[in-house]
Design a protein around this motif. Structure first.
Motif, PDB file in Angstrom:
ATOM      1  N   SER A  57      -1.031  17.728  -5.460  1.00 51.32           N
ATOM      2  CA  SER A  57       0.506  17.717  -5.438  1.00 51.32           C
ATOM      3  C   SER A  57       0.805  18.889  -4.529  1.00 51.32           C
ATOM      4  O   SER A  57       1.877  18.816  -4.054  1.00 51.32           O
ATOM      5  CB  SER A  57       1.209  17.474  -6.467  1.00 51.32           C
ATOM      6  OG  SER A  57       1.150  18.817  -7.451  1.00 51.32           O
ATOM      7  N   LEU A  84       2.533  18.141  -1.132  1.00 50.15           N
ATOM      8  CA  LEU A  84       3.839  17.574  -1.256  1.00 50.15           C
ATOM      9  C   LEU A  84       4.963  18.503  -1.746  1.00 50.15           C
ATOM     10  O   LEU A  84       5.949  18.751  -0.948  1.00 50.15           O
ATOM     11  CB  LEU A  84       3.881  16.431  -2.340  1.00 50.15           C
ATOM     12  CG  LEU A  84       5.062  15.716  -2.688  1.00 50.15           C
ATOM     13  CD1 LEU A  84       5.683  15.014  -1.406  1.00 50.15           C
ATOM     14  CD2 LEU A  84       4.950  14.713  -3.661  1.00 50.15           C
ATOM     15  N   GLN A 115       6.015  20.588   1.190  1.00 47.93           N
ATOM     16  CA  GLN A 115       6.980  19.617   2.264  1.00 47.93           C
ATOM     17  C   GLN A 115       8.293  20.000   1.478  1.00 47.93           C
ATOM     18  O   GLN A 115       9.316  20.096   2.285  1.00 47.93           O
ATOM     19  CB  GLN A 115       6.402  18.192   2.263  1.00 47.93           C
ATOM     20  CG  GLN A 115       5.176  18.055   3.128  1.00 47.93           C
ATOM     21  CD  GLN A 115       4.891  16.432   3.279  1.00 47.93           C
ATOM     22  OE1 GLN A 115       4.976  15.849   2.347  1.00 47.93           O
ATOM     23  NE2 GLN A 115       4.588  16.083   4.204  1.00 47.93           N
ATOM     24  N   ALA A 116       8.226  19.777   0.309  1.00 44.13           N
ATOM     25  CA  ALA A 116       9.801  19.851  -0.314  1.00 44.13           C
ATOM     26  C   ALA A 116      10.180  21.457  -0.112  1.00 44.13           C
ATOM     27  O   ALA A 116      11.408  21.273  -0.095  1.00 44.13           O
ATOM     28  CB  ALA A 116       9.460  19.706  -1.807  1.00 44.13           C
ATOM     29  N   ALA A 163      11.509  21.576   3.436  1.00 42.84           N
ATOM     30  CA  ALA A 163      12.750  20.793   3.432  1.00 42.84           C
ATOM     31  C   ALA A 163      14.082  21.797   2.899  1.00 42.84           C
ATOM     32  O   ALA A 163      15.066  21.728   3.638  1.00 42.84           O
ATOM     33  CB  ALA A 163      12.550  19.518   2.913  1.00 42.84           C
ATOM     34  N   GLU A 194      17.185  15.026   2.204  1.00 43.69           N
ATOM     35  CA  GLU A 194      15.773  15.007   2.384  1.00 43.69           C
ATOM     36  C   GLU A 194      15.098  16.119   1.362  1.00 43.69           C
ATOM     37  O   GLU A 194      14.060  15.641   0.810  1.00 43.69           O
ATOM     38  CB  GLU A 194      15.396  15.608   3.777  1.00 43.69           C
ATOM     39  CG  GLU A 194      14.037  15.679   4.300  1.00 43.69           C
ATOM     40  CD  GLU A 194      13.602  16.201   5.456  1.00 43.69           C
ATOM     41  OE1 GLU A 194      12.413  16.170   5.799  1.00 43.69           O
ATOM     42  OE2 GLU A 194      14.519  16.505   6.301  1.00 43.69           O
ATOM     43  N   ALA A 195      15.608  17.173   1.137  1.00 45.54           N
ATOM     44  CA  ALA A 195      14.968  18.349   0.257  1.00 45.54           C
ATOM     45  C   ALA A 195      15.197  17.756  -1.335  1.00 45.54           C
ATOM     46  O   ALA A 195      14.142  17.757  -1.886  1.00 45.54           O
ATOM     47  CB  ALA A 195      15.776  19.282   0.395  1.00 45.54           C
ATOM     48  N   SER A 218      15.326  14.507  -2.118  1.00 48.39           N
ATOM     49  CA  SER A 218      14.314  13.441  -2.264  1.00 48.39           C
ATOM     50  C   SER A 218      12.993  13.790  -2.442  1.00 48.39           C
ATOM     51  O   SER A 218      12.105  13.402  -3.427  1.00 48.39           O
ATOM     52  CB  SER A 218      14.295  12.553  -1.133  1.00 48.39           C
ATOM     53  OG  SER A 218      13.557  11.545  -1.016  1.00 48.39           O
ATOM     54  N   LEU A 219      12.577  15.004  -1.568  1.00 48.59           N
ATOM     55  CA  LEU A 219      11.092  15.373  -1.812  1.00 48.59           C
ATOM     56  C   LEU A 219      10.840  16.244  -3.160  1.00 48.59           C
ATOM     57  O   LEU A 219       9.881  16.061  -3.743  1.00 48.59           O
ATOM     58  CB  LEU A 219      10.707  16.216  -0.553  1.00 48.59           C
ATOM     59  CG  LEU A 219      10.769  15.584   0.624  1.00 48.59           C
ATOM     60  CD1 LEU A 219      10.523  16.472   1.977  1.00 48.59           C
ATOM     61  CD2 LEU A 219       9.293  14.983   0.649  1.00 48.59           C
ATOM     62  N   THR A 251      10.523  13.706  -5.667  1.00 54.23           N
ATOM     63  CA  THR A 251       9.234  12.721  -5.764  1.00 54.23           C
ATOM     64  C   THR A 251       8.150  13.834  -6.086  1.00 54.23           C
ATOM     65  O   THR A 251       7.179  13.436  -6.986  1.00 54.23           O
ATOM     66  CB  THR A 251       8.868  12.544  -4.136  1.00 54.23           C
ATOM     67  OG1 THR A 251       9.803  11.838  -3.624  1.00 54.23           O
ATOM     68  CG2 THR A 251       7.707  12.054  -3.997  1.00 54.23           C
ATOM     69  N   VAL A 252       8.363  15.167  -5.936  1.00 57.96           N
ATOM     70  CA  VAL A 252       7.093  16.003  -6.437  1.00 57.96           C
ATOM     71  C   VAL A 252       7.352  16.021  -7.984  1.00 57.96           C
ATOM     72  O   VAL A 252       6.302  15.962  -8.835  1.00 57.96           O
ATOM     73  CB  VAL A 252       7.413  17.524  -6.135  1.00 57.96           C
ATOM     74  CG1 VAL A 252       6.786  18.631  -6.945  1.00 57.96           C
ATOM     75  CG2 VAL A 252       7.250  17.662  -4.576  1.00 57.96           C
ATOM     76  N   TYR A 269       5.902  12.763  -9.399  1.00 57.45           N
ATOM     77  CA  TYR A 269       4.427  12.914  -9.246  1.00 57.45           C
ATOM     78  C   TYR A 269       3.647  13.603 -10.377  1.00 57.45           C
ATOM     79  O   TYR A 269       2.906  13.207 -11.071  1.00 57.45           O
ATOM     80  CB  TYR A 269       3.974  13.404  -7.880  1.00 57.45           C
ATOM     81  CG  TYR A 269       2.534  13.495  -7.976  1.00 57.45           C
ATOM     82  CD1 TYR A 269       1.728  12.427  -7.279  1.00 57.45           C
ATOM     83  CD2 TYR A 269       1.795  14.630  -8.058  1.00 57.45           C
ATOM     84  CE1 TYR A 269       0.222  12.230  -7.360  1.00 57.45           C
ATOM     85  CE2 TYR A 269       0.632  14.519  -7.952  1.00 57.45           C
ATOM     86  CZ  TYR A 269      -0.282  13.404  -7.676  1.00 57.45           C
ATOM     87  OH  TYR A 269      -1.747  13.330  -7.706  1.00 57.45           O
TER      88      TYR A 269
END
Length: 78
Positions: free
Chosen positions: A10, A13, A16-17, A20, A42-43, A45-46, A49-50, A53
């Motif tokens: 992870s 990912l 990326q977060a 963002a 966007e931030a 959402s990421l 998602t993290v 996960y």
């Protein structure tokens, strides 16, 4: 340890977060409101998602194991 493997998977990912979130913070006060809103969404959402996960990974990694064995994963010294 199962948790270590999940963290390694992870990590991109999560990076990326974090990127963002950095872009969002940089945009505050300098970018148009629509751009700030888009970057914020966007931030968020990421990050969600993290979190999802990691929660799934946690549940799959510890399914069927005793609490004692789960706790020992965190108390072992490598």
């Amino acid at each position: 340890m199962v948790l270590d493997e999940g963290i390694k998977v992870s990590e991109p990912l999560l990076q990326q977060a974090q990127e963002a979130l950095r872009r969002y913070r940089e945009a505050l006060g300098s970018a148009p409101p629509e751009e700030v809103e888009r970057l914020g969404l966007e931030a968020v959402s990421l990050m969600q998602t993290v979190q999802a996960y990691q929660q799934r990974d946690w549940e799959l990694g510890f399914k069927g194991r005793t609490v004692a064995s789960q706790v020992s994963d965190y108390t072992q010294v490598d």
